[in-house]
Design an enzyme around this catalytic site. Structure first.
Site, mmCIF file in Angstrom:
data_model
loop_
_atom_site.group_PDB
_atom_site.id
_atom_site.type_symbol
_atom_site.label_atom_id
_atom_site.label_comp_id
_atom_site.label_asym_id
_atom_site.label_seq_id
_atom_site.Cartn_x
_atom_site.Cartn_y
_atom_site.Cartn_z
ATOM 1 N N GLU A 1 11.024 -4.526 3.842
ATOM 2 C CA GLU A 1 11.123 -5.937 3.452
ATOM 3 C C GLU A 1 10.691 -6.112 2.000
ATOM 4 O O GLU A 1 11.344 -6.803 1.203
ATOM 5 C CB GLU A 1 10.191 -6.810 4.306
ATOM 6 C CG GLU A 1 10.499 -6.878 5.768
ATOM 7 C CD GLU A 1 9.675 -5.886 6.573
ATOM 8 O OE1 GLU A 1 9.504 -4.722 6.120
ATOM 9 O OE2 GLU A 1 9.218 -6.269 7.655
ATOM 10 N N LYS B 1 9.962 -0.399 13.549
ATOM 11 C CA LYS B 1 10.427 -0.080 12.183
ATOM 12 C C LYS B 1 11.473 1.027 12.229
ATOM 13 O O LYS B 1 12.511 0.952 11.562
ATOM 14 C CB LYS B 1 9.255 0.411 11.322
ATOM 15 C CG LYS B 1 8.314 -0.640 10.835
ATOM 16 C CD LYS B 1 7.325 0.002 9.844
ATOM 17 C CE LYS B 1 6.133 -0.876 9.576
ATOM 18 N NZ LYS B 1 5.099 -0.235 8.777
ATOM 19 N N GLY C 1 -4.739 -2.041 5.044
ATOM 20 C CA GLY C 1 -4.034 -3.177 4.452
ATOM 21 C C GLY C 1 -4.640 -4.519 4.841
ATOM 22 O O GLY C 1 -4.850 -5.389 3.990
ATOM 23 N N ARG C 2 -4.948 -4.706 6.118
ATOM 24 C CA ARG C 2 -5.426 -6.021 6.569
ATOM 25 C C ARG C 2 -6.889 -6.272 6.209
ATOM 26 O O ARG C 2 -7.416 -7.349 6.496
ATOM 27 C CB ARG C 2 -5.186 -6.177 8.079
ATOM 28 C CG ARG C 2 -5.805 -5.099 8.944
ATOM 29 C CD ARG C 2 -5.313 -5.188 10.391
ATOM 30 N NE ARG C 2 -5.792 -4.069 11.198
ATOM 31 C CZ ARG C 2 -5.193 -2.892 11.293
ATOM 32 N NH1 ARG C 2 -4.089 -2.662 10.617
ATOM 33 N NH2 ARG C 2 -5.685 -1.944 12.065
ATOM 34 N N LYS D 1 0.842 -1.200 0.000
ATOM 35 C CA LYS D 1 0.000 0.000 0.000
ATOM 36 C C LYS D 1 0.878 1.250 0.000
ATOM 37 O O LYS D 1 0.666 2.181 -0.752
ATOM 38 C CB LYS D 1 -0.927 -0.032 1.212
ATOM 39 C CG LYS D 1 -1.912 1.115 1.239
ATOM 40 C CD LYS D 1 -2.891 0.987 2.388
ATOM 41 C CE LYS D 1 -3.782 2.214 2.429
ATOM 42 N NZ LYS D 1 -4.649 2.228 3.606
ATOM 43 N N GLU E 1 -3.514 -6.674 15.175
ATOM 44 C CA GLU E 1 -3.090 -5.356 14.688
ATOM 45 C C GLU E 1 -4.250 -4.361 14.827
ATOM 46 O O GLU E 1 -4.039 -3.162 14.976
ATOM 47 C CB GLU E 1 -2.615 -5.443 13.229
ATOM 48 C CG GLU E 1 -1.725 -4.278 12.823
ATOM 49 C CD GLU E 1 -1.030 -4.465 11.482
ATOM 50 O OE1 GLU E 1 -1.685 -4.314 10.442
ATOM 51 O OE2 GLU E 1 0.184 -4.742 11.470
ATOM 52 N N HIS F 1 -2.148 -33.068 18.529
ATOM 53 C CA HIS F 1 -0.915 -33.766 18.906
ATOM 54 C C HIS F 1 0.187 -32.777 19.248
ATOM 55 O O HIS F 1 1.366 -33.127 19.258
ATOM 56 C CB HIS F 1 -0.508 -34.713 17.780
ATOM 57 C CG HIS F 1 -1.599 -35.700 17.487
ATOM 58 N ND1 HIS F 1 -1.714 -36.903 18.147
ATOM 59 C CD2 HIS F 1 -2.679 -35.623 16.662
ATOM 60 C CE1 HIS F 1 -2.797 -37.548 17.717
ATOM 61 N NE2 HIS F 1 -3.400 -36.773 16.818
HETATM 62 O O1 F6P Z 1 2.713 -4.156 9.828
HETATM 63 C C1 F6P Z 1 2.453 -2.851 9.525
HETATM 64 C C2 F6P Z 1 1.855 -2.702 8.159
HETATM 65 O O2 F6P Z 1 1.697 -1.365 7.908
HETATM 66 C C3 F6P Z 1 0.538 -3.456 7.986
HETATM 67 O O3 F6P Z 1 -0.539 -2.793 8.491
HETATM 68 C C4 F6P Z 1 0.520 -3.644 6.514
HETATM 69 O O4 F6P Z 1 -0.432 -4.594 6.112
HETATM 70 C C5 F6P Z 1 1.944 -4.053 6.262
HETATM 71 O O5 F6P Z 1 2.703 -3.255 7.156
HETATM 72 C C6 F6P Z 1 2.427 -3.864 4.866
HETATM 73 O O6 F6P Z 1 2.338 -2.530 4.475
HETATM 74 P P1 F6P Z 1 2.408 -2.112 2.962
HETATM 75 O O7 F6P Z 1 1.259 -2.724 2.271
HETATM 76 O O8 F6P Z 1 2.362 -0.619 2.957
HETATM 77 O O9 F6P Z 1 3.709 -2.630 2.411
#
Ligand code: F6P
Length: 547
Positions: free
Chosen positions: A211, A511, A265-266, A205, A351, A382
């Site tokens: 990452e 972060k 995002g979620r 987003k 979250e 198990h």
């Molecule tokens: O973990 C924090 C967060 O902002 C989430 O809410 C989001 O889904 C994820 O990082 C990834 O963010 P982006 O879609 O901006 O890469």
């Protein structure tokens, strides 16, 4: 309603729990033989059974009062109406519009967004279908056989859950997911793939997530080694709200698909973030997935509070977390293809509701979201079921199971699976007291002394609550209903706890510190200005890594 009304409802619930605590759940069935009928609610071919919790009529009335006092119905309507329900980010949370079946106008900040959503959806669908039918191919005209989604959190978990859960419906290219900063993830995924037949979707987003950008750069370089720098762009696509950043990364505008500011995002799997699932499953299956969510949207808006699945699941959650004081809940899908559901719900739930201040910034006086964890059955039996049955902590369990599977040749397996699921819920509730255990052991031929010695170890307190979600089959429509059920549950619980379930500021500090430490780690430097533990760890890491 007022804060006073809320406080009164909480106090009444606490009092009521004092009275109810000693009553066993199985005694509630003895007292009311129709308890199952009264405490389960159906939505077409899906049933939510909450009869194996310790809720009684008075508890449910008080919880419903609490929900009303917290303004749950109004809050849901505000969300559906596109109001700024996410006040700390000054945004709406209008994910339902991504799956709304009608073309009725939906406004955000006075603007109708429905036409823009439909136009973007048409672009996403055309791209997905093009990849599926080969009209969108690799640089050399090779069909795309593998799609790699690079993204994390909400840009990973939803599509990964959908692709995994709906495996029997996949008739498109294989889809893989890379999320972790650990290079092992991207390396393992790229190894053995053919860059000429691989499409890489960078889903973010913000398009700033470190990452995701690191993985995208690695994948770009991998692609460039095989295709030449000029051939790479045709093998990439992006899903983002920051379209300018995706363009700056090198992804052509016609391959950049839009996420909306007003969808968190979620909560975003229903739109362009779902592209990998759309490619794998096709647009018809993806439409059915969205239709399932829309059916749950209609239900949550129309059903009375005490016959409303998301509301009931939320009230059970609040009852367990706040009134009974259980700090965690276990999600237990007896549905192997839902093995990503616990992880998905960990983000959606924790979250959203892992907050210590209310939406207006005041410290909470009670607990907010519980710890969510889980695993598929029967594997979990198990692993950690020992603790669920005999541990000192009570963990409310949320079972999910399909009446039927997709494997016509494995009907016996499904019967076995269902039997295990129902039996575990029954065992948690019923237990087996010491006297009963001792008698049983004696009947099995054990001498009296040994039976008495072993009985404490082989007895079960029982009286442990669980819910059961039973559905006909895990098809796209049902998966859509399940995800939307949990989305609404989380928003309703957040509203009752008074938090903002749409922001996630709690991830920021980590972060920031990771960014500031990254340079020191790379340079093998210490951080004497940080705490001594961090400084010491940096020193050890440098010695071990270069030793
Ligand atoms: O973990 C924090 C967060 O902002 C989430 O809410 C989001 O889904 C994820 O990082 C990834 O963010 P982006 O879609 O901006 O890469």
């Amino acid at each position: 309603m007022t804060t006073g009304a809320r406080q009164r409802a909480w106090a009444a619930l606490a009092d009521h729990w004092q009275d109810l605590q000693a009553t066993r759940i199985d005694e509630m069935f003895t007292a009311d033989p129709r308890r199952f009928q009264g405490w389960s609610v159906a939505l077409d071919d899906m049933l939510l059974d909450i009869s194996k919790t310790k809720l009684d009529g008075r508890a449910l009335d008080l919880l419903a009062d609490l929900a009303r006092a917290a303004g749950v119905p109004q809050r849901l309507e505000a969300m559906f109406a596109g109001e700024t329900v996410n006040a700390t980010e000054n945004r709406a949370a209008l994910h339902p519009v991504l799956r709304a079946p009608d073309q009725a106008p939906r406004h955000v900040d006075g603007r109708d967004v429905k036409a823009a959503v439909a136009a973007e959806d048409a672009r996403v669908r055309a791209f997905a279908e093009g990849v599926r039918d080969g009209t969108i191919a690799g640089r050399d005209g090779e069909p795309i056989t593998d799609v790699i989604n690079i993204g994390i959190g909400g840009s990973h978990l939803g599509p990964a859950l959908a692709v995994r859960s709906l495996r029997p419906y996949r008739d498109g290219p294989r889809v893989h997911f890379v999320a972790n900063a650990d290079g092992a993830d991207v390396s393992d995924t790229l190894r053995g793939r053919d860059p000429r037949r691989t499409l890489i979707i960078v889903s973010s987003k913000s398009f700033t997530t470190t990452e995701t950008l690191a993985n995208a750069r690695t994948a770009w370089a991998w692609s460039a080694r095989a295709l030449g720098e000029e051939g790479v762009a045709g093998h990439f696509a992006a899903v983002t709200a920051a379209t300018d950043k995706a363009a700056a990364f090198g992804i052509p505008a016609e391959r950049v698909f839009r996420m909306w500011d007003w969808v968190g995002g979620r909560y975003s799997v229903w739109g362009a973030v779902g592209l990998p699932a759309m490619i794998a499953l096709g647009t018809d299956a993806f439409d059915a997935f969205r239709a399932g969510a829309a059916a749950m949207d209609a239900h949550v808006r129309e059903a009375p509070l005490t016959r409303n699945m998301p509301v009931l699941l939320a009230l059970v959650g609040v009852w367990h977390a706040n009134v009974c004081g259980y700090p965690t809940r276990a999600v237990l899908p007896y549905d192997h293809r839902l093995n990503r559901l616990p992880g998905y719900l960990q983000q959606l739930d924790m979250e959203s509701n892992g907050k210590a201040v209310s939406a207006d910034g005041a410290a909470l006086t009670g607990h907010s979201g519980p710890i969510v964890w889980g695993e598929v059955g029967t594997n979990a039996q198990h692993a950690f079921f020992q603790l669920l049955h005999q541990g000192t902590r009570i963990v409310p369990c949320e079972f999910l199971v399909a009446a039927d599977g997709h494997e016509p040749d494995a009907r016996d397996h499904h019967d076995l699976l269902v039997a295990n699921c129902f039996a575990q819920a029954r065992a948690l509730m019923r237990g087996r007291c010491r006297a009963e255990t001792e008698t049983l052991l004696r009947q099995q031929g054990m001498d009296a002394h040994t039976a008495a010695r072993l009985a404490p170890h082989r007895s079960f307190a029982g009286d442990r609550p669980s819910t059961m979600l039973l559905y006909r089959r895990l098809d796209p429509f049902t998966l859509g209903r399940i995800i939307a059920l949990y989305e609404h549950r989380v928003v309703i619980e957040g509203t009752i706890w008074g938090v903002n379930p749409f922001d996630q500021w709690g991830v920021e500090l980590g972060k920031e510190l990771a960014t500031s430490l990254h340079g020191r780690v790379a340079a093998r430097e210490g951080a004497p200005d940080a705490d001594p533990s961090t400084d010491g760890l940096l020193g050890w890491r440098a010695r071990l890594a270069d030793g």
